[in-house]
Design a protein around this motif. Structure first.
Motif, mmCIF file in Angstrom:
data_model
loop_
_atom_site.group_PDB
_atom_site.id
_atom_site.type_symbol
_atom_site.label_atom_id
_atom_site.label_comp_id
_atom_site.label_asym_id
_atom_site.label_seq_id
_atom_site.Cartn_x
_atom_site.Cartn_y
_atom_site.Cartn_z
ATOM 1 N N VAL A 68 27.211 36.196 39.329
ATOM 2 C CA VAL A 68 28.525 36.254 38.850
ATOM 3 C C VAL A 68 29.433 35.373 39.823
ATOM 4 O O VAL A 68 29.091 35.353 41.198
ATOM 5 C CB VAL A 68 28.833 37.742 38.929
ATOM 6 N N THR A 69 30.474 34.749 39.418
ATOM 7 C CA THR A 69 31.291 34.262 40.041
ATOM 8 C C THR A 69 32.843 34.484 39.731
ATOM 9 O O THR A 69 32.955 35.362 38.867
ATOM 10 C CB THR A 69 31.349 32.565 39.446
ATOM 11 N N PRO A 70 33.899 34.053 40.581
ATOM 12 C CA PRO A 70 35.046 34.600 40.288
ATOM 13 C C PRO A 70 35.494 34.336 38.831
ATOM 14 O O PRO A 70 36.327 34.877 38.239
ATOM 15 C CB PRO A 70 35.952 33.721 41.274
ATOM 16 N N VAL A 71 35.196 33.345 38.126
ATOM 17 C CA VAL A 71 35.330 32.942 36.601
ATOM 18 C C VAL A 71 34.959 34.087 35.737
ATOM 19 O O VAL A 71 35.627 34.610 34.999
ATOM 20 C CB VAL A 71 34.879 31.754 36.340
ATOM 21 N N SER A 72 33.511 34.308 35.931
ATOM 22 C CA SER A 72 32.876 35.240 35.111
ATOM 23 C C SER A 72 33.561 36.734 35.435
ATOM 24 O O SER A 72 33.596 37.673 34.423
ATOM 25 C CB SER A 72 31.545 35.352 35.313
ATOM 26 N N ILE A 73 33.616 37.129 36.599
ATOM 27 C CA ILE A 73 34.249 38.629 36.993
ATOM 28 C C ILE A 73 35.566 38.456 36.438
ATOM 29 O O ILE A 73 35.941 39.736 36.142
ATOM 30 C CB ILE A 73 33.916 38.796 38.381
ATOM 31 N N ARG A 74 36.438 37.558 36.695
ATOM 32 C CA ARG A 74 37.712 37.811 36.052
ATOM 33 C C ARG A 74 37.954 37.719 34.889
ATOM 34 O O ARG A 74 38.784 38.904 34.206
ATOM 35 C CB ARG A 74 38.422 36.246 36.279
ATOM 36 N N ALA A 75 37.150 37.332 33.799
ATOM 37 C CA ALA A 75 37.153 37.696 32.512
ATOM 38 C C ALA A 75 36.590 38.863 32.077
ATOM 39 O O ALA A 75 37.096 39.744 31.428
ATOM 40 C CB ALA A 75 35.961 36.897 31.691
ATOM 41 N N SER A 76 35.495 39.555 32.804
ATOM 42 C CA SER A 76 34.888 40.858 32.827
ATOM 43 C C SER A 76 36.377 41.809 33.024
ATOM 44 O O SER A 76 36.208 43.016 32.390
ATOM 45 C CB SER A 76 33.838 41.038 33.575
ATOM 46 N N ILE A 77 36.782 41.579 34.018
ATOM 47 C CA ILE A 77 37.838 42.681 34.647
ATOM 48 C C ILE A 77 38.943 42.375 33.751
ATOM 49 O O ILE A 77 39.476 43.533 33.214
ATOM 50 C CB ILE A 77 38.370 42.178 35.930
ATOM 51 N N THR A 78 39.263 41.398 33.040
ATOM 52 C CA THR A 78 40.378 41.207 32.000
ATOM 53 C C THR A 78 40.145 42.160 30.867
ATOM 54 O O THR A 78 40.800 42.723 30.129
ATOM 55 C CB THR A 78 40.471 39.891 31.730
ATOM 56 N N MET A 79 38.707 42.050 30.273
ATOM 57 C CA MET A 79 38.438 42.896 29.069
ATOM 58 C C MET A 79 38.602 44.361 29.522
ATOM 59 O O MET A 79 38.852 45.194 28.574
ATOM 60 C CB MET A 79 37.004 42.377 28.610
ATOM 61 N N VAL A 80 38.132 44.891 30.762
ATOM 62 C CA VAL A 80 38.076 46.095 30.989
ATOM 63 C C VAL A 80 39.609 46.781 30.953
ATOM 64 O O VAL A 80 39.931 47.890 30.586
ATOM 65 C CB VAL A 80 37.190 46.366 32.094
ATOM 66 N N ALA A 81 40.227 45.905 31.628
ATOM 67 C CA ALA A 81 42.016 46.201 31.687
ATOM 68 C C ALA A 81 42.629 46.275 30.467
ATOM 69 O O ALA A 81 43.486 47.008 30.182
ATOM 70 C CB ALA A 81 42.571 45.164 32.687
ATOM 71 N N THR A 82 41.941 45.543 29.311
ATOM 72 C CA THR A 82 42.570 45.467 28.056
ATOM 73 C C THR A 82 42.271 46.220 27.309
ATOM 74 O O THR A 82 42.893 46.968 26.280
ATOM 75 C CB THR A 82 42.537 43.833 27.677
ATOM 76 N N VAL A 83 40.949 46.779 27.171
ATOM 77 C CA VAL A 83 40.365 47.596 25.951
ATOM 78 C C VAL A 83 40.986 48.899 26.020
ATOM 79 O O VAL A 83 41.160 49.230 24.780
ATOM 80 C CB VAL A 83 38.765 47.701 26.326
ATOM 81 N N PRO A 84 41.174 49.461 26.937
ATOM 82 C CA PRO A 84 42.000 51.003 26.817
ATOM 83 C C PRO A 84 43.246 50.935 25.982
ATOM 84 O O PRO A 84 43.521 51.705 25.446
ATOM 85 C CB PRO A 84 42.237 51.447 28.305
ATOM 86 N N ILE A 85 44.070 49.786 26.378
ATOM 87 C CA ILE A 85 45.344 49.822 25.573
ATOM 88 C C ILE A 85 45.242 49.362 24.213
ATOM 89 O O ILE A 85 45.593 49.965 23.084
ATOM 90 C CB ILE A 85 46.226 48.622 26.305
ATOM 91 N N LEU A 86 44.077 48.619 23.861
ATOM 92 C CA LEU A 86 43.891 48.314 22.542
ATOM 93 C C LEU A 86 43.284 49.513 21.729
ATOM 94 O O LEU A 86 43.430 49.661 20.600
ATOM 95 C CB LEU A 86 42.505 47.221 22.480
ATOM 96 N N VAL A 87 42.766 50.554 22.382
ATOM 97 C CA VAL A 87 42.175 51.656 21.653
ATOM 98 C C VAL A 87 43.330 52.674 21.324
ATOM 99 O O VAL A 87 43.389 53.297 20.461
ATOM 100 C CB VAL A 87 41.036 52.220 22.573
ATOM 101 N N VAL A 88 44.054 52.773 22.398
ATOM 102 C CA VAL A 88 45.199 53.706 22.467
ATOM 103 C C VAL A 88 46.336 53.310 21.361
ATOM 104 O O VAL A 88 46.779 54.039 20.688
ATOM 105 C CB VAL A 88 45.905 53.993 23.877
ATOM 106 N N TYR A 89 46.615 52.007 21.380
ATOM 107 C CA TYR A 89 47.817 51.752 20.562
ATOM 108 C C TYR A 89 48.046 51.938 19.245
ATOM 109 O O TYR A 89 48.741 52.494 18.544
ATOM 110 C CB TYR A 89 48.343 50.258 20.747
ATOM 111 N N PRO A 90 46.681 51.639 18.496
ATOM 112 C CA PRO A 90 46.765 51.965 17.167
ATOM 113 C C PRO A 90 46.818 53.424 16.815
ATOM 114 O O PRO A 90 47.369 53.856 15.670
ATOM 115 C CB PRO A 90 45.123 51.717 16.469
ATOM 116 N N ALA A 91 46.532 54.456 17.700
ATOM 117 C CA ALA A 91 46.740 55.592 17.178
ATOM 118 C C ALA A 91 48.190 56.146 17.400
ATOM 119 O O ALA A 91 48.771 57.150 16.912
ATOM 120 C CB ALA A 91 45.614 56.441 18.299
ATOM 121 N N LEU A 92 48.910 55.516 18.371
ATOM 122 C CA LEU A 92 50.372 55.877 18.166
ATOM 123 C C LEU A 92 51.212 54.789 17.786
ATOM 124 O O LEU A 92 52.577 54.898 17.560
ATOM 125 C CB LEU A 92 50.544 55.783 19.912
#
Length: 313
Positions: free
Chosen positions: A274-298
């Motif tokens: 893993v490199t900073p490029v790949s781990i950056r993308a992974s962290i971005t997805m982990v940080a984004t998914v919870p909001i994508l899950v919560v927003y439609p419900a509200l």
């Protein structure tokens, strides 16, 4: 066929042709906007599932070139990332619950007509939303309160949000006073009225406030940078993401290589890197998914809360 009827048919055809052309242009423009909006997100997903060393070469578009789970495995097996994720989740939950509760109580108190100083207090609060002391006095205040490098700095300064207060108070002002008066006649105190009468009736406004606060708390990293950067066990997920974003800007530097090697070593993998490029993308997805899950419900409450709560008195 008369000339008048011929003209009418021709005009109708021109209108139909214009509508068809407009719909086509509208469809193309909106389709391009969707592509421009969705593509960066989809590309980030592809990079997050691609081998780290291969990602450095670039050229990844819609699909991973060398598919691997290693980035996410490294992400969740690295103590720093896992702990930062826990910090972000806990601060988001606590800040949302306490902010909604305190903002709602303040809005209820300053919506009561019998509270004689409600207007001056409301004016002071509104002015504070536009005028504040600034970054340095704010930092000195946090330091004097003893909240530097403390978990309390994530919670205490965010107990009340003035913008949300205005929306909730306006929502409460639109309710009939007979609800509160009837509860008082039955012997209910103000706290019981707020919890059992007011709160159930302002669910759309509460949901909207909770969404605002949760998104802000989840995405926040600057407060960690200011107040908790010296304490590693209080770093939030977004602050860690920011650090990797900075390191990935200079991937050839020894610091970036050290970060990549440390994460790879923590993941226990010898075949994939893993490199900073790949781990950056992974962290971005982990940080984004919870909001994508919560927003439609509200979302349904968000529209109602903004419509009703945003009306001026």
């Amino acid at each position: 066929m008369s000339d008048e009827k011929i003209s009418y048919v021709a005009a109708k055809r021109r209108t139909a042709a214009f509508d068809s052309l407009f719909n086509l242009v509208n469809f193309v423009v909106l389709g391009l906007l969707v592509v421009v909006t969705v593509y960066p997100f989809w590309n980030t997903i592809a990079v997050s599932f691609n081998d780290g060393l291969d990602s450095i070469r670039g050229g990844i578009k819609l699909w991973p070139r060398v598919f691997t789970w290693q980035n996410y495995k490294a992400l969740f097996t690295t103590d720093q990332i896992a702990h930062a994720f826990v910090i972000s989740v806990s601060r988001t939950v606590l800040q949302t619950v306490l902010n909604v509760f305190c903002t709602g109580m303040l809005a209820y108190a300053l919506s009561r007509k019998e509270f004689v100083i409600r207007k001056p207090l409301t004016a002071i609060l509104v002015v504070s939303m536009y005028i504040n002391a600034g970054l340095i006095p704010g930092y000195m205040l946090i330091k004097r309160l003893g909240m530097l490098n403390s978990y309390a700095v994530y919670i205490v300064p965010c107990l009340v949000d003035i913008f949300n207060f205005i929306l909730v108070r306006t929502y409460i002002n639109g309710m009939p006073d007979s609800f509160v008066e009837s509860a008082r006649i039955d012997g209910a105190n103000e706290f019981r009225i707020f919890m059992q009468i007011i709160m159930p009736l302002i669910v759309p406004s509460i949901a909207m406030t909770a969404l605002f606060v949760a998104v802000g708390a989840w995405n926040s990293w600057f407060d960690t940078y200011l107040y908790c950067s010296g304490k590693t066990n209080l770093h939030s997920l977004q602050y860690v993401l920011m650090q990797f974003l900075q390191s990935s800007q200079n991937q050839s530097s020894s610091a970036a290589d050290a970060n990549a090697m440390a994460i790879a070593a923590a993941s226990g993998s010898g075949s994939a890197m893993v490199t900073p490029v790949s781990i950056r993308a992974s962290i971005t997805m982990v940080a984004t998914v919870p909001i994508l899950v919560v927003y439609p419900a509200l979302q349904k409450y968000f529209v109602v809360g903004m419509t009703i709560g945003g009306v001026k008195e």
